[in-house]
Scaffold this active site. Structure first.
Site, PDB file in Angstrom:
ATOM      1  N   CYS A 113      82.262  39.529  15.438  1.00 58.58           N
ATOM      2  CA  CYS A 113      83.652  39.991  15.498  1.00 58.58           C
ATOM      3  C   CYS A 113      84.074  40.376  16.911  1.00 58.58           C
ATOM      4  CB  CYS A 113      83.862  41.178  14.567  1.00 58.58           C
ATOM      5  SG  CYS A 113      83.325  40.830  12.898  1.00 58.58           S
ATOM      6  N   HIS A 254      89.942  45.777  15.850  1.00 62.06           N
ATOM      7  CA  HIS A 254      89.406  44.755  14.956  1.00 62.06           C
ATOM      8  C   HIS A 254      89.789  45.114  13.519  1.00 62.06           C
ATOM      9  CE1 HIS A 254      86.882  42.074  12.824  1.00 62.06           C
ATOM     10  NE2 HIS A 254      85.937  42.939  12.534  1.00 62.06           N
ATOM     11  N   ASN A 284      89.343  40.419   6.941  1.00 61.51           N
ATOM     12  CA  ASN A 284      88.536  40.434   8.164  1.00 61.51           C
ATOM     13  C   ASN A 284      88.259  38.978   8.576  1.00 61.51           C
ATOM     14  OD1 ASN A 284      86.486  40.568  10.069  1.00 61.51           O
ATOM     15  ND2 ASN A 284      85.290  42.105   8.978  1.00 61.51           N
TER      16      ASN A 284
HETATM   17  O1  UT7 Z   1      83.586  43.121  10.819  1.00 64.03           O
HETATM   18  C1  UT7 Z   1      82.427  43.559  11.399  1.00 64.03           C
HETATM   19  C2  UT7 Z   1      81.894  44.830  10.925  1.00 64.03           C
HETATM   20  N1  UT7 Z   1      82.034  45.039   9.515  1.00 64.03           N
HETATM   21  C3  UT7 Z   1      82.506  46.172   9.080  1.00 64.03           C
HETATM   22  O2  UT7 Z   1      82.885  47.002   9.881  1.00 64.03           O
HETATM   23  C4  UT7 Z   1      82.504  46.391   7.607  1.00 64.03           C
HETATM   24  C5  UT7 Z   1      82.110  47.780   7.324  1.00 64.03           C
HETATM   25  N2  UT7 Z   1      81.938  48.108   5.890  1.00 64.03           N
HETATM   26  C6  UT7 Z   1      82.932  48.205   5.014  1.00 64.03           C
HETATM   27  O3  UT7 Z   1      84.060  47.871   5.266  1.00 64.03           O
HETATM   28  C7  UT7 Z   1      82.600  48.852   3.683  1.00 64.03           C
HETATM   29  O4  UT7 Z   1      81.295  49.386   3.763  1.00 64.03           O
HETATM   30  C8  UT7 Z   1      82.668  47.907   2.456  1.00 64.03           C
HETATM   31  C9  UT7 Z   1      84.120  47.579   2.164  1.00 64.03           C
HETATM   32  C10 UT7 Z   1      81.890  46.644   2.721  1.00 64.03           C
HETATM   33  C11 UT7 Z   1      82.091  48.585   1.214  1.00 64.03           C
HETATM   34  O5  UT7 Z   1      82.760  49.794   0.979  1.00 64.03           O
HETATM   35  P1  UT7 Z   1      81.957  51.153   0.785  1.00 64.03           P
HETATM   36  O6  UT7 Z   1      82.961  52.168   0.499  1.00 64.03           O
HETATM   37  O7  UT7 Z   1      81.081  51.353   1.985  1.00 64.03           O
HETATM   38  O8  UT7 Z   1      81.114  50.857  -0.499  1.00 64.03           O
HETATM   39  P2  UT7 Z   1      79.536  50.946  -0.715  1.00 64.03           P
HETATM   40  O9  UT7 Z   1      78.855  49.773  -0.134  1.00 64.03           O
HETATM   41  O10 UT7 Z   1      79.041  52.314  -0.355  1.00 64.03           O
HETATM   42  O11 UT7 Z   1      79.448  50.826  -2.289  1.00 64.03           O
HETATM   43  C12 UT7 Z   1      80.004  51.834  -3.170  1.00 64.03           C
HETATM   44  C13 UT7 Z   1      80.002  51.290  -4.572  1.00 64.03           C
HETATM   45  C14 UT7 Z   1      78.682  50.669  -5.009  1.00 64.03           C
HETATM   46  O12 UT7 Z   1      78.482  50.923  -6.383  1.00 64.03           O
HETATM   47  P3  UT7 Z   1      77.488  52.116  -6.860  1.00 64.03           P
HETATM   48  O13 UT7 Z   1      76.160  51.766  -6.265  1.00 64.03           O
HETATM   49  O14 UT7 Z   1      78.080  53.368  -6.288  1.00 64.03           O
HETATM   50  O15 UT7 Z   1      77.561  52.018  -8.333  1.00 64.03           O
HETATM   51  C15 UT7 Z   1      78.929  49.193  -4.827  1.00 64.03           C
HETATM   52  O16 UT7 Z   1      78.105  48.401  -5.644  1.00 64.03           O
HETATM   53  O17 UT7 Z   1      80.981  50.256  -4.691  1.00 64.03           O
HETATM   54  C16 UT7 Z   1      80.367  49.090  -5.233  1.00 64.03           C
HETATM   55  N3  UT7 Z   1      81.047  47.909  -4.723  1.00 64.03           N
HETATM   56  C17 UT7 Z   1      82.123  47.386  -5.324  1.00 64.03           C
HETATM   57  N4  UT7 Z   1      82.781  47.702  -6.446  1.00 64.03           N
HETATM   58  C18 UT7 Z   1      83.848  46.951  -6.785  1.00 64.03           C
HETATM   59  C19 UT7 Z   1      80.773  47.211  -3.597  1.00 64.03           C
HETATM   60  N5  UT7 Z   1      81.649  46.201  -3.452  1.00 64.03           N
HETATM   61  C20 UT7 Z   1      82.491  46.282  -4.515  1.00 64.03           C
HETATM   62  C21 UT7 Z   1      83.607  45.528  -4.921  1.00 64.03           C
HETATM   63  N6  UT7 Z   1      84.250  45.892  -6.063  1.00 64.03           N
HETATM   64  N7  UT7 Z   1      84.060  44.462  -4.221  1.00 64.03           N
END
Ligand code: UT7
Length: 330
Positions: A113, A254, A284
Site C-alpha cells: 500500500c 491511505h 482498500n
Molecule cells: O492496507 C494495508 C494495511 N491494512 C490495514 O491497515 C488493515 C487493518 N485491519 C483492519 O482494517 C481490521 O483489522 C479488519 C477490518 C481487517 C478486521 O476488523 P477487526 O475489528 O480488527 O476485527 P477482528 O479481526 O478483531 O475480528 C473480530 C471478530 C472476529 O470474530 P470473533 O473471533 O470475535 O468471534 C472475526 O472472526 O469479527 C469477525 N470477523 C467478521 N465478522 C463479520 C472478521 N471479519 C468479519 C466479517 N464479517 N467480514
C-alpha cells in the site's frame, strides 16, 4: 531545481461489489462491514481487464492534464502487488507500450500500500538529481485477482482501481514536493502476505490447494501497528519541515479502514473537512488508494492549485511513508 506534482488521473472499474453482494458470498453483514471498516462498496475489474489496462486509463488522463506530450515522459514507476505477469515483464513496461512511449525507463516497485509514496520519493530524487525530467508515477491494483472470496476477513476490504500522477521538473519553489519519507520494518513481514507462488513456495498443486496465492492478513495486529505508525510518521515529517497540521490544506491518508483514518485524524487534529475520504466507495485499493483519493478530491473541487497535501501511508512489508506535496496542477 525542484520536483512538482503536475497532474493526477484515476480509473475506477465500472462493476460495484456491495456489502449486500458480500453477504451472499461469506458469513458477514452490511452492518459489520460498515461499523468495522466504513466500507460500503468497492469496484471490481472486469474478468478481461488487467492492472495495466487500468493503469493505462489513469495515466492517459494524468498526461493530458499535465499538458505535456507523452514522449516527454522519460520514466514510469508503477507500484503494484497485482502485476499482470508474475516476475516479468513489469506492468510499467506494458503501460509504456499501451501509451506508445518508447525508450523510457520503466519498472515496477513492490511496497504494497505504500507503493505510491515510495514511487514519489524516487521520482523526486530522479528529478532533483537531474536524472529524469518527467516521471509518470502509477499505483494500480487488480486485488480481486489475489483475494480469496471465501475469506471474510479480507474479501470485504479490498477493491480494484488505478491512479497516476506526472511529476515534473520545475524552478518554482512554490510548486515543489517539499519532502517524502519512506520506511519499513521487515520483522512484521508475515502480518500481510501472499505466501505462495514465490521462490519460497513455488506454485504447485499443494500451494494452490492450500490457497497460498491469496492475500493473508492478520488484520487486528496490522490495525494496531497502522494507527501508531501513521500518526508518528505525520508528526515526524511536519516537525522536520517546521510545519503544523494547521499548515496542511488536505490530509490524504491511505484508505484502508475508516476507523484507522478517524483515529489518526483526530489524534493529529485535522478537521474532517480537510481529510479526504474515499474508503466508503472504493474500499482498500492498496497502492492505488492515495492517487485515487487525490483524483477524487480534485474532481469534486475539493483540491486546487497550490494546496499543501499531506499524504500518509502504511502497508505490507511492513512499509510506511508520508509526503508533503504542493498540488501543482493548473
Ligand atoms: O492496507 C494495508 C494495511 N491494512 C490495514 O491497515 C488493515 C487493518 N485491519 C483492519 O482494517 C481490521 O483489522 C479488519 C477490518 C481487517 C478486521 O476488523 P477487526 O475489528 O480488527 O476485527 P477482528 O479481526 O478483531 O475480528 C473480530 C471478530 C472476529 O470474530 P470473533 O473471533 O470475535 O468471534 C472475526 O472472526 O469479527 C469477525 N470477523 C467478521 N465478522 C463479520 C472478521 N471479519 C468479519 C466479517 N464479517 N467480514
Amino acid at each position: 531545481m525542484f520536483a512538482s506534482f503536475k497532474s493526477i488521473g484515476a480509473y475506477v472499474p465500472e462493476k460495484k461489489l456491495t456489502n449486500l453482494d458480500l453477504e451472499q458470498m461469506v458469513d458477514t453483514s452490511d452492518e459489520w462491514i460498515k461499523k468495522r471498516t466504513g466500507i460500503e462498496t468497492r469496484h471490481i475489474a472486469d474478468k478481461n481487464e488487467t492492472t495495466s489496462d487500468m493503469a493505462y486509463e489513469a495515466a492517459k488522463i494524468a498526461i493530458k492534464r499535465a499538458g505535456i506530450n507523452k514522449d516527454e515522459i522519460d520514466a514510469i514507476i508503477l507500484a503494484t502487488i497485482s502485476p499482470d505477469y508474475f516476475c516479468m515483464p513489469s506492468t510499467a513496461c506494458l503501460v509504456a507500450d499501451k501509451l506508445d512511449i518508447k525508450g523510457a525507463m520503466t519498472f515496477d516497485i513492490s511496497a504494497a500500500c505504500s507503493g505510491f509514496v515510495y514511487s514519489l520519493a524516487m521520482a523526486k530524487s530522479f528529478i532533483e538529481s537531474n536524472f529524469k525530467k518527467n516521471v509518470l508515477v502509477v499505483g494500480a491494483e487488480k486485488l480481486s485477482s489475489i483475494t480469496n472470496y471465501k475469506d471474510r476477513s479480507t474479501c470485504v476490504i479490498f477493491g480494484d482501481g488505478a491512479g497516476a500522477a506526472v511529476i515534473s521538473r520545475t524552478e518554482d519553489k512554490n510548486e515543489a514536493i517539499l519532502d517524502v519519507s519512506a520506511a519499513s520494518d521487515g520483522k512484521y513481514y508475515d502480518l500481510l502476505l501472499t505466501p505462495g507462488g514465490g521462490s519460497k513456495y513455488p506454485t504447485s498443486l499443494k500451494t494452490l490447494e492450500k490457497e497460498m496465492h491469496y492475500i493473508k492478513m492478520a488484520g487486528n495486529e496490522t490495525f494496531k501497528i497502522a494507527v501508531k505508525t501513521l500518526t508518528e510518521d505525520v508528526v515526524e515529517i511536519l516537525q522536520k519541515n517546521n510545519l503544523s497540521s494547521k499548515d496542511v490544506d488536505k490530509f490524504i491518508p491511505h484508505q484502508a479502514n475508516y476507523r484507522i483514518i478517524e483515529y489518526v485524524r483526530s489524534k493529529l487534529k485535522f478537521p474532517k473537512e480537510k481529510t479526504v475520504l474515499t474508503v466508503a466507495k472504493y474500499g482498500n485499493t492498496s497502492s492505488a488508494s492515495i492517487p485515487m483519493a487525490i483524483n477524487d478530491a480534485y474532481e469534486n473541487k475539493n483540491l486546487k492549485y497550490g494546496d499543501l497535501m499531506l499524504l500518509d501511508t502504511f502497508g505490507g512489508g511492513l512499509t510506511w511513508g508520508s509526503a508533503l506535496v504542493k498540488f501543482a496542477m493548473k
